[in-house]
Enzyme design. Structure first.
Site, mmCIF file in Angstrom:
data_model
loop_
_atom_site.group_PDB
_atom_site.id
_atom_site.type_symbol
_atom_site.label_atom_id
_atom_site.label_comp_id
_atom_site.label_asym_id
_atom_site.label_seq_id
_atom_site.Cartn_x
_atom_site.Cartn_y
_atom_site.Cartn_z
ATOM 1 N N GLY A 161 -12.594 -3.943 1.950
ATOM 2 C CA GLY A 161 -13.320 -5.171 1.185
ATOM 3 C C GLY A 161 -14.539 -4.729 0.769
ATOM 4 O O GLY A 161 -15.087 -4.112 1.862
ATOM 5 N N MET A 196 -9.305 -2.758 8.552
ATOM 6 C CA MET A 196 -8.633 -2.961 9.923
ATOM 7 C C MET A 196 -7.734 -2.213 10.447
ATOM 8 O O MET A 196 -7.361 -2.494 11.079
ATOM 9 C CB MET A 196 -7.739 -4.227 8.803
ATOM 10 C CG MET A 196 -8.666 -5.745 9.401
ATOM 11 S SD MET A 196 -7.455 -6.739 8.879
ATOM 12 C CE MET A 196 -7.315 -7.530 10.118
ATOM 13 N N GLU A 197 -7.542 -1.054 9.712
ATOM 14 C CA GLU A 197 -6.925 0.388 10.756
ATOM 15 C C GLU A 197 -8.040 1.180 10.666
ATOM 16 O O GLU A 197 -7.508 2.696 11.708
ATOM 17 C CB GLU A 197 -5.758 0.202 9.686
ATOM 18 C CG GLU A 197 -4.937 -0.493 9.686
ATOM 19 C CD GLU A 197 -5.252 -1.979 8.312
ATOM 20 O OE1 GLU A 197 -5.517 -1.085 7.631
ATOM 21 O OE2 GLU A 197 -4.534 -3.806 8.292
ATOM 22 N N GLU A 230 0.968 -0.967 -0.560
ATOM 23 C CA GLU A 230 -0.175 -0.103 0.075
ATOM 24 C C GLU A 230 0.807 1.545 -0.448
ATOM 25 O O GLU A 230 0.000 2.136 0.177
ATOM 26 C CB GLU A 230 -0.566 0.188 1.735
ATOM 27 C CG GLU A 230 -2.105 -0.765 1.375
ATOM 28 C CD GLU A 230 -2.472 -1.367 2.100
ATOM 29 O OE1 GLU A 230 -4.090 -1.582 1.935
ATOM 30 O OE2 GLU A 230 -2.319 -1.160 3.343
ATOM 31 N N ASP A 263 -11.655 -6.908 -2.836
ATOM 32 C CA ASP A 263 -12.895 -7.742 -2.342
ATOM 33 C C ASP A 263 -14.182 -7.363 -2.424
ATOM 34 O O ASP A 263 -14.178 -6.484 -1.300
ATOM 35 C CB ASP A 263 -11.900 -9.221 -1.372
ATOM 36 C CG ASP A 263 -11.823 -8.244 -0.168
ATOM 37 O OD1 ASP A 263 -10.675 -7.660 0.263
ATOM 38 O OD2 ASP A 263 -12.843 -8.546 0.713
HETATM 39 N N1 ADE Z 1 -8.883 -5.111 3.555
HETATM 40 C C1 ADE Z 1 -9.246 -5.732 2.076
HETATM 41 N N2 ADE Z 1 -10.335 -6.772 2.204
HETATM 42 C C2 ADE Z 1 -10.278 -6.540 3.722
HETATM 43 C C3 ADE Z 1 -11.788 -7.362 3.846
HETATM 44 N N3 ADE Z 1 -12.003 -8.805 3.632
HETATM 45 N N4 ADE Z 1 -12.158 -7.288 5.739
HETATM 46 C C4 ADE Z 1 -10.588 -6.974 6.403
HETATM 47 N N5 ADE Z 1 -9.597 -5.915 5.805
HETATM 48 C C5 ADE Z 1 -9.838 -5.896 4.581
#
Ligand code: ADE
Length: 228
Positions: free
Chosen positions: A78, A172-173, A12, A196
């Site tokens: 995501g 996640m951040e 990233e 995703d």
């Molecule tokens: N970052 C990218 N895709 C993610 C996901 N499915 N869950 C958590 N963090 C992500």
């Protein structure tokens, strides 16, 4: 003006280092910070490592040790909003922690006493991001981002997060960085490209599109930096 740019993973921040080319490396707080001197600003770039704890540490180092006056987060997420496709860009307007649960005490999910479920990002920086995206004719969604120390690759959990927080994307951040920035009065902007759909096939899509999506997001961030 000193601006911090952070990502969670090397993928990233790699497009940013490739773009700026010339930088010095500074070890601090168990991490490596990359200092870029531009004509009228200094950039401090770092990969925090994954999750809320490491991203809080990096954001705090940027603000308190490196004197960053603004922070931009660049990375992937995501997608939860059904309109989002892989590569869609999302500006996080509000962040929440989907994995915080003190409901036993009668509080809503995501709530921590002395704070609030949703933490907003900076309106002025977000406006710059929107102007840049418009000028470049890049579609930029605005959305609620839910953060937790879990990679979500499960439709049931994803649907719960969407329903509970009205979330558009999951990562996640973001929320942990937002908490640090809100408490230290550092304006924050969060740009994420979808890698995703956080459903049952998320891992396969994430591994395939991480690099490409991270580049999309980094390109927008580079242009935002030019406008600040
Ligand atoms: N970052 C990218 N895709 C993610 C996901 N499915 N869950 C958590 N963090 C992500």
């Amino acid at each position: 003006m000193t601006i911090g740019i952070m990502g969670a993973m090397q993928e990233e921040i790699a497009p940013l280092l490739e773009h700026y080319k010339s930088y010095t490396t500074i070890p601090f707080g168990g991490n490596t910070f990359y200092k870029v001197e531009l004509e009228n600003k200094t950039l401090i770039i770092a990969c925090s490592r994954i999750g809320k704890v490491f991203s809080s540490l990096t954001a705090s180092c940027m603000a308190l040790h490196f004197g960053c006056e603004k922070i931009i987060f660049n990375g992937v997420a995501g997608g939860v909003n059904p309109n989002y496709k892989v590569g869609s860009l999302v500006l996080g307007t509000q962040l929440c922690q989907h994995d915080v649960d003190i409901t036993a005490f009668g509080h809503p999910y995501g709530f921590i006493s002395g704070s609030s479920v949703f933490i907003p990002t900076d309106i002025s920086l977000n406006n710059i991001a929107k102007i840049v995206a418009k000028e470049q004719e890049i579609p930029l969604y605005e959305g609620v981002i839910a953060t937790g120390d879990q990679f979500i690759n499960n439709k049931e959990r994803k649907d719960w997060i969407k329903k509970e927080f009205n979330a558009d994307a999951i990562e996640m951040e973001g929320a942990s960085v937002a908490v640090v920035c809100a408490n230290l009065n550092v304006p924050l902007c969060i740009i994420r490209a979808i890698s995703d759909n956080a459903g049952d096939e998320a891992l396969i899509s994430y591994e395939e599109f991480l690099e490409h999506s991270a580049k999309q997001s980094a390109n927008l961030v580079i242009n935002i930096i030019k406008k600040i």
